[in-house]
Design a protein around this motif. Structure first.
Motif, PDB file in Angstrom:
ATOM      1  N   LEU A  89     -27.739 -11.922   9.698  1.00  0.00           N
ATOM      2  CA  LEU A  89     -26.657 -11.063  10.017  1.00  0.00           C
ATOM      3  C   LEU A  89     -26.452 -10.547  11.373  1.00  0.00           C
ATOM      4  O   LEU A  89     -27.339 -10.526  12.165  1.00  0.00           O
ATOM      5  CB  LEU A  89     -26.779  -9.898   9.152  1.00  0.00           C
ATOM      6  CG  LEU A  89     -25.757 -10.333   8.234  1.00  0.00           C
ATOM      7  CD1 LEU A  89     -24.938  -9.270   8.046  1.00  0.00           C
ATOM      8  CD2 LEU A  89     -24.931 -11.486   8.816  1.00  0.00           C
ATOM      9  N   THR A  90     -25.242 -10.103  11.593  1.00  0.00           N
ATOM     10  CA  THR A  90     -24.950  -9.451  12.852  1.00  0.00           C
ATOM     11  C   THR A  90     -25.258  -7.985  12.701  1.00  0.00           C
ATOM     12  O   THR A  90     -25.024  -7.414  11.687  1.00  0.00           O
ATOM     13  CB  THR A  90     -23.482  -9.599  13.208  1.00  0.00           C
ATOM     14  OG1 THR A  90     -22.730  -9.447  12.028  1.00  0.00           O
ATOM     15  CG2 THR A  90     -23.220 -10.937  13.801  1.00  0.00           C
ATOM     16  N   MET A 101     -29.793 -18.551  15.818  1.00  0.00           N
ATOM     17  CA  MET A 101     -28.407 -18.163  15.555  1.00  0.00           C
ATOM     18  C   MET A 101     -27.964 -18.647  14.182  1.00  0.00           C
ATOM     19  O   MET A 101     -27.235 -17.967  13.480  1.00  0.00           O
ATOM     20  CB  MET A 101     -27.494 -18.787  16.595  1.00  0.00           C
ATOM     21  CG  MET A 101     -27.382 -17.991  17.851  1.00  0.00           C
ATOM     22  SD  MET A 101     -26.084 -18.726  18.836  1.00  0.00           S
ATOM     23  CE  MET A 101     -26.775 -18.466  20.429  1.00  0.00           C
ATOM     24  N   MET A 136     -16.217 -23.579  14.117  1.00  0.00           N
ATOM     25  CA  MET A 136     -15.533 -22.324  14.419  1.00  0.00           C
ATOM     26  C   MET A 136     -14.373 -22.098  13.449  1.00  0.00           C
ATOM     27  O   MET A 136     -14.170 -21.001  12.937  1.00  0.00           O
ATOM     28  CB  MET A 136     -15.036 -22.352  15.866  1.00  0.00           C
ATOM     29  CG  MET A 136     -14.302 -21.101  16.298  1.00  0.00           C
ATOM     30  SD  MET A 136     -15.299 -19.600  16.183  1.00  0.00           S
ATOM     31  CE  MET A 136     -15.891 -19.425  17.866  1.00  0.00           C
ATOM     32  N   ARG A 177     -15.637 -20.992  10.242  1.00  0.00           N
ATOM     33  CA  ARG A 177     -15.972 -19.573  10.322  1.00  0.00           C
ATOM     34  C   ARG A 177     -14.715 -18.735  10.132  1.00  0.00           C
ATOM     35  O   ARG A 177     -14.687 -17.773   9.377  1.00  0.00           O
ATOM     36  CB  ARG A 177     -16.513 -19.268  11.722  1.00  0.00           C
ATOM     37  CG  ARG A 177     -17.954 -18.894  11.799  1.00  0.00           C
ATOM     38  CD  ARG A 177     -18.300 -18.590  13.248  1.00  0.00           C
ATOM     39  NE  ARG A 177     -18.188 -17.177  13.522  1.00  0.00           N
ATOM     40  CZ  ARG A 177     -18.131 -16.672  14.760  1.00  0.00           C
ATOM     41  NH1 ARG A 177     -18.162 -17.463  15.807  1.00  0.00           N
ATOM     42  NH2 ARG A 177     -18.057 -15.383  14.927  1.00  0.00           N
ATOM     43  N   GLU A 178     -13.658 -19.129  10.864  1.00  0.00           N
ATOM     44  CA  GLU A 178     -12.446 -18.319  10.838  1.00  0.00           C
ATOM     45  C   GLU A 178     -11.755 -18.365   9.478  1.00  0.00           C
ATOM     46  O   GLU A 178     -11.175 -17.376   9.047  1.00  0.00           O
ATOM     47  CB  GLU A 178     -11.494 -18.773  11.950  1.00  0.00           C
ATOM     48  CG  GLU A 178     -12.055 -18.442  13.315  1.00  0.00           C
ATOM     49  CD  GLU A 178     -11.118 -18.777  14.466  1.00  0.00           C
ATOM     50  OE1 GLU A 178     -11.331 -18.230  15.539  1.00  0.00           O
ATOM     51  OE2 GLU A 178     -10.198 -19.584  14.302  1.00  0.00           O
ATOM     52  N   PHE A 179     -11.820 -19.507   8.813  1.00  0.00           N
ATOM     53  CA  PHE A 179     -11.159 -19.611   7.509  1.00  0.00           C
ATOM     54  C   PHE A 179     -12.057 -19.185   6.359  1.00  0.00           C
ATOM     55  O   PHE A 179     -11.636 -19.211   5.210  1.00  0.00           O
ATOM     56  CB  PHE A 179     -10.650 -21.035   7.276  1.00  0.00           C
ATOM     57  CG  PHE A 179      -9.480 -21.391   8.143  1.00  0.00           C
ATOM     58  CD1 PHE A 179      -8.306 -20.653   8.065  1.00  0.00           C
ATOM     59  CD2 PHE A 179      -9.551 -22.422   9.043  1.00  0.00           C
ATOM     60  CE1 PHE A 179      -7.218 -20.956   8.869  1.00  0.00           C
ATOM     61  CE2 PHE A 179      -8.467 -22.737   9.860  1.00  0.00           C
ATOM     62  CZ  PHE A 179      -7.311 -22.005   9.773  1.00  0.00           C
ATOM     63  N   GLY A 180     -13.291 -18.831   6.650  1.00  0.00           N
ATOM     64  CA  GLY A 180     -14.181 -18.366   5.588  1.00  0.00           C
ATOM     65  C   GLY A 180     -14.931 -19.482   4.891  1.00  0.00           C
ATOM     66  O   GLY A 180     -15.711 -19.235   3.980  1.00  0.00           O
ATOM     67  N   PRO A 217     -16.547 -15.131  19.852  1.00  0.00           N
ATOM     68  CA  PRO A 217     -15.768 -14.440  18.822  1.00  0.00           C
ATOM     69  C   PRO A 217     -14.736 -15.301  18.103  1.00  0.00           C
ATOM     70  O   PRO A 217     -14.464 -15.046  16.928  1.00  0.00           O
ATOM     71  CB  PRO A 217     -15.083 -13.304  19.586  1.00  0.00           C
ATOM     72  CG  PRO A 217     -15.246 -13.569  21.023  1.00  0.00           C
ATOM     73  CD  PRO A 217     -16.369 -14.539  21.195  1.00  0.00           C
ATOM     74  N   GLY A 218     -14.158 -16.313  18.745  1.00  0.00           N
ATOM     75  CA  GLY A 218     -13.122 -17.077  18.045  1.00  0.00           C
ATOM     76  C   GLY A 218     -12.838 -18.390  18.737  1.00  0.00           C
ATOM     77  O   GLY A 218     -13.423 -18.690  19.784  1.00  0.00           O
TER      78      GLY A 218
END
Lengths: 287, 340
Positions: A286-287, A281, A103, A106-109, A187-188
């Motif tokens: 893509l989303t 998943m 996660m 994901r958040e940091f790219g 989401p986060g």
């Protein structure tokens, strides 16, 4: 500043690819190595991870040290009863947290770096986490078993160790897959932590980690008898109890008696099912 | 080498107001060229690049890289592409060298090749002094260079960079410009987005100006500027004028011989942007203003720039567009979209 390497230099040929297994192994090992380097440079995770279950074992064991003899099935002491529960719960907690680093990636790219790379299979991300968490859990389990032995709670023996390894691998695979699925779906990290928080202790209490089914009211007994943790705890507990065969009945559930092999088969089925469930998943473009 | 055809992408919908990030965007990047995507923040540059790099699926449209359909065969395209994202993603705990080795493994490079290639890039991007330190201690310029090295490691035929020089020190910027030019000279197709006019003007062989998710102008910098013709004059009769006065001056000057166009620029204190035939016209303008007893606070003349190309196509300057877009952007929502 020297010359840049020519871009016209060979690009990996598009036909005749190297074997999928070799590529997946390379990806998985590289990602696993990253997790271990992180651990080595932030050893506090490891220290806390080893200490915490020992505190569980010592305190919980002491809490019920004066329970009447013969209360538990087979007349074993509470400390001996507890060891298997602490081993499984520790591995379960670690696996449930496996989604957190993903996660944060994901958040940091950082995850984009993995996703734009031509990974042969994004399942490598799952395999790397499973390898890492399983190794970590084994270290923790050995510490727990050694401590339990010192406290006079017994030792599972050679076959028992093998059983612990197999059981933890199956459980960690299943729960890691679930956690990574959540890491991709939620989401986060706040939401992921909330789910982990809500799932963690109830799954512990609604299992046979701390008390046998015979102690529980029927509704809780049913929950415990369906809880995946129970299917991991009981075979290990049986190994602790002495001589052990896969066909021995290890769990007397409201719906019937299960032997160790069945418990492991259920865990394997769960691991395979969750892995198949989260694969789309991982591969979703893509989303 | 890169073909984007009729790409559309819309974000949001349920809770947030939908944003049309790409609106029928088409683009063709010739092999071996250094191609610039110019546009204000929020124009759709990043979305287009993310779709090209298989991180995002378009709602409609086609993507081809080197003749390969990126939507049907994303993995093949990923091997052809190097992508340097806008937000530099590195693992703080790893050293730069460890990150490059990880990247090499993700591209299935052999051990010998990995070592050789890493050494080559460390030298090329002048990273020797700090490559074995942990990434967490790197400056913005170091991170960007490391990220560029990671993008180049597998010798991609196409290098895609999203705003590669934003916020960089001059030295790092010069290094990156130089490397990009070398790569292009050696045959790599380089596609970079930027909202720095001078960067695109100086670097790009060709460029597309993007606004509102569409391509509004495309060509070589020289051709785009040349097509506008004439000189540019910026006039302010006083530091802050008003609409009425600006209109009055516009009507007065529009009638002058040699003046092709007069545009009132509201966001710049009602200054006037004129397109004139030749340099002699400026004297005429001064004369006219004096005769009408209007003051002159500033009067500047220049050759057309890419900003004029943008102004001509959209009616506003690039910096104005940035400001107006900045107010409308929902950065939190954009961050969410960039997460996968």
């Amino acid at each position: 500043m020297t010359s840049a390497s020519p871009s016209l230099a060979p690009v990996p040929s598009l036909g005749g690819e190297p074997s999928a297994l070799a590529e997946i192994t390379q990806e998985t090992l590289a990602l696993t190595r990253r997790l271990f380097v992180q651990l080595a440079r932030r050893p506090s995770t490891l220290v806390a991870g080893v200490l915490q279950p020992l505190i569980w074992l010592v305190l919980f064991g002491a809490l019920f040290a004066n329970a009447p003899e013969g209360l538990l099935p087979g007349g074993i002491s509470y400390g001996r009863f507890l060891g298997a529960g602490v081993i499984v719960f520790t591995a379960f907690s670690a696996a449930l947290n496996a989604g957190l680093p993903v996660m944060f990636d994901r958040e940091f790219g950082f995850l984009n770096r993995l996703l734009v790379a031509p990974l042969r299979s994004r399942s490598s991300i799952v395999f790397a986490s499973v390898l890492y968490i399983t190794s970590l859990s084994l270290v923790q389990s050995l510490a727990i078993m050694a401590t339990a032995a010192l406290l006079g709670y017994g030792w599972p023996g050679g076959v028992g160790l093998l059983l612990v390894l197999v059981t933890l691998l199956l459980l960690v695979f299943a729960v890691t897959a679930l956690s990574l699925g959540l890491a991709f779906a939620l989401p986060g990290h706040i939401e992921l932590i909330a789910v982990i928080f809500v799932a963690n202790l109830p799954l512990l209490f609604a299992s046979t980690a701390l008390a046998p089914i015979s102690f529980m009211p029927p509704w809780l007994g049913w929950l415990a008898a369906l809880n995946p943790l129970t299917f991991a705890i009981e075979p290990i507990r049986a190994a602790y109890a002495g001589s052990f065969h896969l066909t021995d009945v290890v769990l007397v559930a409201p719906y019937g008696s299960l032997n160790a092999a069945t418990c492991l088969a259920i865990l394997a089925g769960l691991a395979a099912g969750l892995f198949l469930l989260i694969r789309p998943m991982l591969d979703r473009k893509l989303t | 080498m890169i073909e984007l055809q009729h790409l559309s992408k819309r974000f949001g919908g349920r809770k947030v107001e939908p944003v049309q990030a790409l609106d029928d965007l088409s683009l063709s990047v010739p092999a071996g060229s250094l191609y610039g995507l110019l546009g204000p923040n929020g124009a759709g540059k990043t979305t287009a690049l993310r779709i090209l790099c298989t991180l995002l699926a378009p709602d409609a449209g086609q993507v081809q890289v080197g003749g390969v359909d990126a939507l049907a065969e994303p993995r093949t395209v990923r091997r052809l592409l190097g992508y340097v994202a806008q937000e530099v993603a590195i693992d703080k705990i790893l050293s730069g060298r460890e990150l490059l080795h990880l990247q090499a493994d993700l591209h299935h490079m052999g051990a010998a090749d990995r070592l050789a290639r890493t050494a080559e890039l460390i030298e090329l991007l002048a990273m020797e002094d700090w490559i074995d330190r942990r990434c967490g201690s790197y400056s913005g310029g170091m991170r960007r260079r490391l990220d560029l090295a990671a993008g180049l490691l597998h010798r991609p035929r196409v290098l895609v960079l999203d705003e590669p020089t934003v916020g960089l020190d001059i030295e790092s910027r010069a290094t990156i410009w130089q490397v990009l030019q070398q790569l292009r000279d050696q045959g790599t197709t380089v596609l970079l987005s930027s909202h720095y006019l001078e960067e695109v003007d100086a670097l790009a062989d060709r460029l597309a100006i993007i606004d509102g998710g569409r391509v509004i102008a495309e060509g070589t910098p020289a051709a785009l500027k040349g097509a506008l013709g004439g000189d540019r004059v910026t006039l302010r009769v006083r530091e802050f004028s008003d609409e009425q006065e600006a209109s009055q001056v516009r009507d007065l000057l529009a009638a002058c011989h040699g003046v092709r166009q007069v545009v009132v620029n509201r966001s710049q204190g009602y200054s006037l942007n004129l397109v004139v035939e030749d340099s002699g016209v400026v004297e005429t303008l001064r004369h006219q203003l004096a005769e009408a007893q209007l003051p002159v606070f500033a009067l500047a003349q220049s050759r057309p720039s890419l900003d004029d190309v943008y102004l001509q196509a959209t009616g506003r300057t690039l910096s104005d567009a940035e400001l107006s877009v900045a107010g409308r952007r929902d950065l939190k929502e954009e961050r969410k979209q960039s997460m996968r």
